[in-house]
Design a protein around this motif. Structure first.
Motif, PDB file in Angstrom:
ATOM      1  N   ASP A  84       2.301  -4.925  -0.188  1.00  0.00           N
ATOM      2  CA  ASP A  84       3.434  -4.010  -0.057  1.00  0.00           C
ATOM      3  C   ASP A  84       4.712  -4.742  -0.440  1.00  0.00           C
ATOM      4  O   ASP A  84       5.478  -5.176   0.422  1.00  0.00           O
ATOM      5  CB  ASP A  84       3.484  -3.539   1.412  1.00  0.00           C
ATOM      6  CG  ASP A  84       4.280  -2.256   1.597  1.00  0.00           C
ATOM      7  OD1 ASP A  84       4.415  -1.494   0.630  1.00  0.00           O
ATOM      8  OD2 ASP A  84       4.742  -1.999   2.730  1.00  0.00           O
TER       9      ASP A  84
ATOM     10  N   THR B 156       1.757  -1.641  -3.607  1.00  0.00           N
ATOM     11  CA  THR B 156       2.595  -0.474  -3.331  1.00  0.00           C
ATOM     12  C   THR B 156       4.058  -0.908  -3.395  1.00  0.00           C
ATOM     13  O   THR B 156       4.424  -1.964  -2.861  1.00  0.00           O
ATOM     14  CB  THR B 156       2.307   0.152  -1.948  1.00  0.00           C
ATOM     15  OG1 THR B 156       2.319  -0.872  -0.948  1.00  0.00           O
ATOM     16  CG2 THR B 156       0.970   0.866  -1.924  1.00  0.00           C
TER      17      THR B 156
ATOM     18  N   ASN C 190       8.243   0.793  -3.179  1.00  0.00           N
ATOM     19  CA  ASN C 190       9.065   1.956  -2.825  1.00  0.00           C
ATOM     20  C   ASN C 190      10.499   1.624  -3.215  1.00  0.00           C
ATOM     21  O   ASN C 190      10.784   0.458  -3.555  1.00  0.00           O
ATOM     22  CB  ASN C 190       8.888   2.339  -1.338  1.00  0.00           C
ATOM     23  CG  ASN C 190       9.383   1.280  -0.381  1.00  0.00           C
ATOM     24  OD1 ASN C 190      10.386   0.606  -0.647  1.00  0.00           O
ATOM     25  ND2 ASN C 190       8.697   1.097   0.736  1.00  0.00           N
TER      26      ASN C 190
ATOM     27  N   LEU D 154      11.895  -1.455  -1.464  1.00  0.00           N
ATOM     28  CA  LEU D 154      11.308  -2.724  -1.908  1.00  0.00           C
ATOM     29  C   LEU D 154      11.831  -3.106  -3.296  1.00  0.00           C
ATOM     30  O   LEU D 154      12.074  -4.281  -3.577  1.00  0.00           O
ATOM     31  CB  LEU D 154       9.775  -2.634  -1.922  1.00  0.00           C
ATOM     32  CG  LEU D 154       9.096  -2.504  -0.546  1.00  0.00           C
ATOM     33  CD1 LEU D 154       7.602  -2.200  -0.689  1.00  0.00           C
ATOM     34  CD2 LEU D 154       9.290  -3.779   0.277  1.00  0.00           C
TER      35      LEU D 154
ATOM     36  N   LYS E 108       3.864   7.869  -6.567  1.00  0.00           N
ATOM     37  CA  LYS E 108       4.073   7.982  -5.118  1.00  0.00           C
ATOM     38  C   LYS E 108       5.098   9.077  -4.850  1.00  0.00           C
ATOM     39  O   LYS E 108       6.201   9.069  -5.411  1.00  0.00           O
ATOM     40  CB  LYS E 108       4.585   6.637  -4.603  1.00  0.00           C
ATOM     41  CG  LYS E 108       4.265   6.331  -3.165  1.00  0.00           C
ATOM     42  CD  LYS E 108       4.730   4.904  -2.875  1.00  0.00           C
ATOM     43  CE  LYS E 108       4.377   4.450  -1.505  1.00  0.00           C
ATOM     44  NZ  LYS E 108       5.114   3.232  -1.150  1.00  0.00           N
TER      45      LYS E 108
ATOM     46  N   PHE F  41       2.290   5.922   8.026  1.00  0.00           N
ATOM     47  CA  PHE F  41       3.133   4.757   8.325  1.00  0.00           C
ATOM     48  C   PHE F  41       2.921   4.335   9.782  1.00  0.00           C
ATOM     49  O   PHE F  41       3.597   4.829  10.695  1.00  0.00           O
ATOM     50  CB  PHE F  41       4.603   5.110   8.094  1.00  0.00           C
ATOM     51  CG  PHE F  41       5.074   4.976   6.667  1.00  0.00           C
ATOM     52  CD1 PHE F  41       4.224   5.271   5.599  1.00  0.00           C
ATOM     53  CD2 PHE F  41       6.369   4.562   6.395  1.00  0.00           C
ATOM     54  CE1 PHE F  41       4.668   5.151   4.275  1.00  0.00           C
ATOM     55  CE2 PHE F  41       6.822   4.436   5.083  1.00  0.00           C
ATOM     56  CZ  PHE F  41       5.975   4.727   4.020  1.00  0.00           C
TER      57      PHE F  41
ATOM     58  N   ARG G  94       6.092   2.443  11.711  1.00  0.00           N
ATOM     59  CA  ARG G  94       7.241   3.292  12.047  1.00  0.00           C
ATOM     60  C   ARG G  94       6.903   4.267  13.180  1.00  0.00           C
ATOM     61  O   ARG G  94       7.793   4.671  13.934  1.00  0.00           O
ATOM     62  CB  ARG G  94       7.729   4.055  10.804  1.00  0.00           C
ATOM     63  CG  ARG G  94       8.306   3.118   9.758  1.00  0.00           C
ATOM     64  CD  ARG G  94       9.079   3.855   8.696  1.00  0.00           C
ATOM     65  NE  ARG G  94       9.302   2.989   7.533  1.00  0.00           N
ATOM     66  CZ  ARG G  94      10.019   3.319   6.490  1.00  0.00           C
ATOM     67  NH1 ARG G  94      10.604   4.501   6.424  1.00  0.00           N
ATOM     68  NH2 ARG G  94      10.180   2.482   5.482  1.00  0.00           N
TER      69      ARG G  94
ATOM     70  N   ALA H 128      -0.259   2.156   5.966  1.00  0.00           N
ATOM     71  CA  ALA H 128       1.013   1.601   5.483  1.00  0.00           C
ATOM     72  C   ALA H 128       1.922   1.266   6.658  1.00  0.00           C
ATOM     73  O   ALA H 128       1.601   1.565   7.807  1.00  0.00           O
ATOM     74  CB  ALA H 128       1.689   2.603   4.552  1.00  0.00           C
ATOM     75  N   SER H 129       3.049   0.639   6.322  1.00  0.00           N
ATOM     76  CA  SER H 129       3.994   0.195   7.348  1.00  0.00           C
ATOM     77  C   SER H 129       3.284  -0.730   8.352  1.00  0.00           C
ATOM     78  O   SER H 129       3.408  -0.569   9.566  1.00  0.00           O
ATOM     79  CB  SER H 129       4.626   1.413   8.034  1.00  0.00           C
ATOM     80  OG  SER H 129       5.648   1.044   8.928  1.00  0.00           O
TER      81      SER H 129
ATOM     82  N   ARG I 124       2.755  -4.137  10.279  1.00  0.00           N
ATOM     83  CA  ARG I 124       3.740  -5.105  10.765  1.00  0.00           C
ATOM     84  C   ARG I 124       3.129  -6.439  11.173  1.00  0.00           C
ATOM     85  O   ARG I 124       3.826  -7.426  11.307  1.00  0.00           O
ATOM     86  CB  ARG I 124       4.473  -4.520  11.985  1.00  0.00           C
ATOM     87  CG  ARG I 124       5.234  -3.247  11.716  1.00  0.00           C
ATOM     88  CD  ARG I 124       6.593  -3.570  11.111  1.00  0.00           C
ATOM     89  NE  ARG I 124       7.159  -2.428  10.391  1.00  0.00           N
ATOM     90  CZ  ARG I 124       7.729  -1.384  10.944  1.00  0.00           C
ATOM     91  NH1 ARG I 124       7.839  -1.307  12.234  1.00  0.00           N
ATOM     92  NH2 ARG I 124       8.210  -0.415  10.217  1.00  0.00           N
TER      93      ARG I 124
ATOM     94  N   THR J  53      -2.089  -1.588   2.990  1.00  0.00           N
ATOM     95  CA  THR J  53      -1.071  -2.223   2.166  1.00  0.00           C
ATOM     96  C   THR J  53      -0.279  -3.169   3.055  1.00  0.00           C
ATOM     97  O   THR J  53       0.295  -2.761   4.082  1.00  0.00           O
ATOM     98  CB  THR J  53      -0.193  -1.219   1.384  1.00  0.00           C
ATOM     99  OG1 THR J  53       0.596  -1.984   0.461  1.00  0.00           O
ATOM    100  CG2 THR J  53       0.694  -0.341   2.254  1.00  0.00           C
TER     101      THR J  53
HETATM  102  C1  E4P Z   1       4.042   1.979   1.931  1.00  0.00           C
HETATM  103  O1  E4P Z   1       3.646   2.244   0.816  1.00  0.00           O
HETATM  104  C2  E4P Z   1       5.443   1.644   2.255  1.00  0.00           C
HETATM  105  O2  E4P Z   1       6.029   1.041   1.143  1.00  0.00           O
HETATM  106  C3  E4P Z   1       5.571   0.660   3.390  1.00  0.00           C
HETATM  107  O3  E4P Z   1       4.327   0.349   3.955  1.00  0.00           O
HETATM  108  C4  E4P Z   1       6.651   0.990   4.363  1.00  0.00           C
HETATM  109  O4  E4P Z   1       6.681   0.012   5.357  1.00  0.00           O
HETATM  110  P1  E4P Z   1       7.937  -0.248   6.326  1.00  0.00           P
HETATM  111  O5  E4P Z   1       7.867   0.718   7.451  1.00  0.00           O
HETATM  112  O6  E4P Z   1       7.736  -1.655   6.799  1.00  0.00           O
HETATM  113  O7  E4P Z   1       9.162  -0.079   5.478  1.00  0.00           O
END
Ligand code: E4P
Length: 216
Positions: A6, A26, A28, A31, A84, A130, A133, A164-165, A167, A184
């Motif tokens: 990611d 991935t 965004n 990023l 995406k 996510f 989050r 995703a997201s 940590r 990811t």
């Molecule tokens: C997934 O594709 C997102 O880019 C990513 O996992 C978001 O993660 P974050 O909550 O750490 O920003």
């Protein structure tokens, strides 16, 4: 489980690819901004060349027709590009149109099983719940992953669940136990996954013993 990284940082992508365990990337807009550049053909094609697997590129348009146009443009950049889209009403509409044209779509910013059900019906290749989050607001991100997987299995939807997201390393373990198809992973978390103090301790002892006999 497939491992995506990611990040839009080429150095990190190269290092992860060199580990021999990388399946995709991935990105965004946040990023990309961190790297000081918006989505552009050269950068995305360079990333695709390094990973040789799916690379998610996020649209910034918010209306269906504009999303479709932007998505078609990105998909033309490289065969590995996955478009995406945000999980909004407009995003689901654009997903259906792009999927019908054979373009792979990753539906991002998914926070509920209902949203995941909608994107599966629209033909998404991936759905990105996510986890972090959700945990941040005292909801259980992993429960959402588990529920989506159950729903997809009930109806044999082919959409892959992309955790995703993420940590920390336990998110990867729990997503794998739940059966998520992809995680990811931020580069920092990927590096943490290698660590175990008993590996370091055991290796130090093996090398010490080897040195003893090598010297006679
Ligand atoms: C997934 O594709 C997102 O880019 C990513 O996992 C978001 O993660 P974050 O909550 O750490 O920003």
């Amino acid at each position: 489980m497939k491992f995506f990284i990611d990040t839009a940082n080429l150095q990190e992508i190269r290092e992860a690819a060199a580990m021999g365990i990388l399946d995709g990337v991935t990105t965004n807009p946040s990023l990309m901004a961190k790297e000081g550049k918006p989505n552009n053909k050269e950068t995305i094609r360079e990333i695709c060349g390094v990973v040789g697997g799916p690379v998610s590129v996020e649209v910034v348009a918010i209306e269906p027709d504009a999303m479709i146009k932007e998505g078609e443009e990105y998909a033309g950049w490289d065969k590995h590009v996955v478009v995406k889209l945000p999980t909004t009403k407009a995003g689901v509409k654009a997903c259906k149109a792009l999927a019908d044209k054979g373009i792979k779509v990753n539906m991002t910013l998914c926070f509920s099983p209902n949203q995941a059900l909608l994107v599966a019906k629209a033909g998404a290749t991936y759905v990105s719940p996510f986890i972090g989050r959700l945990d941040d607001i005292s909801e259980n991100g992993m429960d959402v992953i588990r529920n989506i997987l159950t729903i997809y299995r009930n109806y044999n939807y082919q959409t892959q669940v992309l955790a995703a997201s993420i940590r920390h390393p336990m998110h990867v373990v729990d997503a794998a136990l739940a059966g998520a198809h992809v995680s990811t992973i931020p580069f920092k978390v990927l590096e943490m996954m290698f660590n175990h103090p008993l590996t370091d301790k055991g290796l130090a002892a093996f090398l010490k013993d080897y040195e003893k006999v090598r010297k006679g």
